[in-house]
Scaffold this motif. Structure first.
Motif, PDB file in Angstrom:
ATOM      1  N   ALA A   1     -53.908  34.497  -6.999  1.00  0.00           N
ATOM      2  CA  ALA A   1     -55.353  34.369  -6.768  1.00  0.00           C
ATOM      3  C   ALA A   1     -56.123  35.200  -7.790  1.00  0.00           C
ATOM      4  O   ALA A   1     -57.150  34.765  -8.321  1.00  0.00           O
ATOM      5  CB  ALA A   1     -55.709  34.787  -5.347  1.00  0.00           C
ATOM      6  N   ALA A   2     -55.623  36.398  -8.089  1.00  0.00           N
ATOM      7  CA  ALA A   2     -56.264  37.232  -9.113  1.00  0.00           C
ATOM      8  C   ALA A   2     -56.180  36.579 -10.486  1.00  0.00           C
ATOM      9  O   ALA A   2     -57.113  36.684 -11.294  1.00  0.00           O
ATOM     10  CB  ALA A   2     -55.601  38.610  -9.140  1.00  0.00           C
ATOM     11  N   SER A   3     -55.087  35.862 -10.728  1.00  0.00           N
ATOM     12  CA  SER A   3     -54.942  35.142 -11.996  1.00  0.00           C
ATOM     13  C   SER A   3     -56.017  34.063 -12.138  1.00  0.00           C
ATOM     14  O   SER A   3     -56.555  33.853 -13.229  1.00  0.00           O
ATOM     15  CB  SER A   3     -53.547  34.512 -12.081  1.00  0.00           C
ATOM     16  OG  SER A   3     -53.436  33.694 -13.209  1.00  0.00           O
ATOM     17  N   VAL A   4     -56.345  33.390 -11.047  1.00  0.00           N
ATOM     18  CA  VAL A   4     -57.430  32.396 -11.076  1.00  0.00           C
ATOM     19  C   VAL A   4     -58.748  33.091 -11.411  1.00  0.00           C
ATOM     20  O   VAL A   4     -59.525  32.619 -12.249  1.00  0.00           O
ATOM     21  CB  VAL A   4     -57.533  31.623  -9.744  1.00  0.00           C
ATOM     22  CG1 VAL A   4     -58.768  30.746  -9.705  1.00  0.00           C
ATOM     23  CG2 VAL A   4     -56.277  30.792  -9.505  1.00  0.00           C
ATOM     24  N   GLY A   5     -58.994  34.231 -10.787  1.00  0.00           N
ATOM     25  CA  GLY A   5     -60.209  34.989 -11.082  1.00  0.00           C
ATOM     26  C   GLY A   5     -60.270  35.434 -12.534  1.00  0.00           C
ATOM     27  O   GLY A   5     -61.319  35.331 -13.184  1.00  0.00           O
ATOM     28  N   LEU A   6     -59.148  35.910 -13.057  1.00  0.00           N
ATOM     29  CA  LEU A   6     -59.090  36.315 -14.455  1.00  0.00           C
ATOM     30  C   LEU A   6     -59.323  35.126 -15.386  1.00  0.00           C
ATOM     31  O   LEU A   6     -60.027  35.245 -16.392  1.00  0.00           O
ATOM     32  CB  LEU A   6     -57.739  36.974 -14.749  1.00  0.00           C
ATOM     33  CG  LEU A   6     -57.542  37.558 -16.145  1.00  0.00           C
ATOM     34  CD1 LEU A   6     -58.555  38.670 -16.416  1.00  0.00           C
ATOM     35  CD2 LEU A   6     -56.120  38.090 -16.281  1.00  0.00           C
TER      36      LEU A   6
ATOM     37  N   PRO B   1     -47.846  39.683  -1.816  1.00  0.00           N
ATOM     38  CA  PRO B   1     -48.308  40.241  -3.091  1.00  0.00           C
ATOM     39  C   PRO B   1     -48.377  39.200  -4.208  1.00  0.00           C
ATOM     40  O   PRO B   1     -49.267  39.256  -5.061  1.00  0.00           O
ATOM     41  CB  PRO B   1     -47.277  41.315  -3.426  1.00  0.00           C
ATOM     42  CG  PRO B   1     -46.586  41.624  -2.155  1.00  0.00           C
ATOM     43  CD  PRO B   1     -46.674  40.398  -1.307  1.00  0.00           C
ATOM     44  N   PHE B   2     -47.448  38.251  -4.180  1.00  0.00           N
ATOM     45  CA  PHE B   2     -47.464  37.212  -5.217  1.00  0.00           C
ATOM     46  C   PHE B   2     -48.630  36.248  -5.012  1.00  0.00           C
ATOM     47  O   PHE B   2     -49.256  35.812  -5.982  1.00  0.00           O
ATOM     48  CB  PHE B   2     -46.120  36.481  -5.262  1.00  0.00           C
ATOM     49  CG  PHE B   2     -44.992  37.367  -5.711  1.00  0.00           C
ATOM     50  CD1 PHE B   2     -44.932  37.839  -7.014  1.00  0.00           C
ATOM     51  CD2 PHE B   2     -44.017  37.759  -4.826  1.00  0.00           C
ATOM     52  CE1 PHE B   2     -43.912  38.681  -7.434  1.00  0.00           C
ATOM     53  CE2 PHE B   2     -42.979  38.598  -5.230  1.00  0.00           C
ATOM     54  CZ  PHE B   2     -42.934  39.054  -6.534  1.00  0.00           C
TER      55      PHE B   2
ATOM     56  N   ASP C   1     -52.734  28.584  -4.303  1.00  0.00           N
ATOM     57  CA  ASP C   1     -53.327  27.321  -4.750  1.00  0.00           C
ATOM     58  C   ASP C   1     -53.819  26.498  -3.566  1.00  0.00           C
ATOM     59  O   ASP C   1     -54.885  25.875  -3.640  1.00  0.00           O
ATOM     60  CB  ASP C   1     -52.324  26.526  -5.586  1.00  0.00           C
ATOM     61  CG  ASP C   1     -52.996  25.431  -6.389  1.00  0.00           C
ATOM     62  OD1 ASP C   1     -53.938  25.741  -7.160  1.00  0.00           O
ATOM     63  OD2 ASP C   1     -52.584  24.265  -6.251  1.00  0.00           O
ATOM     64  N   ALA C   2     -53.070  26.504  -2.468  1.00  0.00           N
ATOM     65  CA  ALA C   2     -53.494  25.757  -1.277  1.00  0.00           C
ATOM     66  C   ALA C   2     -54.833  26.278  -0.762  1.00  0.00           C
ATOM     67  O   ALA C   2     -55.673  25.502  -0.290  1.00  0.00           O
ATOM     68  CB  ALA C   2     -52.431  25.841  -0.183  1.00  0.00           C
TER      69      ALA C   2
ATOM     70  N   SER D   1     -55.822  25.262 -12.800  1.00  0.00           N
ATOM     71  CA  SER D   1     -54.870  24.552 -13.665  1.00  0.00           C
ATOM     72  C   SER D   1     -54.230  25.497 -14.671  1.00  0.00           C
ATOM     73  O   SER D   1     -53.029  25.398 -14.953  1.00  0.00           O
ATOM     74  CB  SER D   1     -55.570  23.403 -14.389  1.00  0.00           C
ATOM     75  OG  SER D   1     -56.009  22.440 -13.467  1.00  0.00           O
ATOM     76  N   LEU D   2     -55.019  26.407 -15.220  1.00  0.00           N
ATOM     77  CA  LEU D   2     -54.471  27.399 -16.146  1.00  0.00           C
ATOM     78  C   LEU D   2     -53.450  28.281 -15.425  1.00  0.00           C
ATOM     79  O   LEU D   2     -52.350  28.535 -15.928  1.00  0.00           O
ATOM     80  CB  LEU D   2     -55.595  28.244 -16.749  1.00  0.00           C
ATOM     81  CG  LEU D   2     -55.200  29.295 -17.767  1.00  0.00           C
ATOM     82  CD1 LEU D   2     -54.455  28.684 -18.945  1.00  0.00           C
ATOM     83  CD2 LEU D   2     -56.442  30.032 -18.257  1.00  0.00           C
ATOM     84  N   THR D   3     -53.791  28.719 -14.231  1.00  0.00           N
ATOM     85  CA  THR D   3     -52.864  29.524 -13.427  1.00  0.00           C
ATOM     86  C   THR D   3     -51.604  28.726 -13.100  1.00  0.00           C
ATOM     87  O   THR D   3     -50.494  29.259 -13.127  1.00  0.00           O
ATOM     88  CB  THR D   3     -53.559  30.025 -12.154  1.00  0.00           C
ATOM     89  OG1 THR D   3     -54.615  30.896 -12.537  1.00  0.00           O
ATOM     90  CG2 THR D   3     -52.598  30.763 -11.236  1.00  0.00           C
TER      91      THR D   3
END
Length: 142
Positions: free
Chosen positions: A17-22, A11-12, A108-109, A49-51
């Motif tokens: 990954a959703a944070s990158v999309g956001l 889930p994390f 990230d990987a 990088s933001l994530t």
């Protein structure tokens, strides 16, 4: 190995990954450089990088909270007493911190592997991420 703890990473990883999309959705609205001057791979690097920065703040908070709630981490080297340090000492809070961290590394990987041809330094990053996943993943297996 503790399969439930390892599955708790999923889930994390999904959330990061959703944070990158956001980040990709919000950044063009906030930053003209992102919108006008970056290629698609560079935009993805920006979002990752933001994530990464958000992840760092979250993990520092979780690690500090785990330390403050569990004196066993710093008394007698994790509760090892006379037998020496207990290097496998964990608590629910420290396990959650590991899961958040490992979820980020997996997420990230995935992006690093996807953009390995467009981003510089991906070989070292891939080695770093998978070494860390293996090393820290061991902590969830105890």
């Amino acid at each position: 190995m503790d399969a439930d703890a390892l599955l708790g990473v999923v889930p994390f990883a999904t959330a990061w990954a959703a944070s990158v999309g956001l980040s990709r959705l919000i950044s063009p609205l906030l930053f003209t450089t992102y919108r006008n001057h970056l290629s698609k791979p560079e935009q993805s690097y920006w979002a990752c990088s933001l994530t990464s920065t958000i992840h760092a703040a979250v993990v520092v908070y979780l690690a500090a909270a785990a330390l403050l709630r569990s004196p066993g981490f710093y008394s007698s080297w994790g509760g090892g007493g006379e037998d020496g340090p207990d290097i496998h000492f964990t608590t629910p809070a420290s396990r959650q911190c590991f899961q958040v961290f490992l979820g980020y590394l997996l997420s990230d990987a995935t992006f690093v592997l996807w953009y390995r041809r467009e981003w510089a330094g991906t070989q070292a990053t891939i080695i770093h991420h998978f070494t860390a996943i293996f090393a820290w993943g061991q902590m969830l297996g105890w």
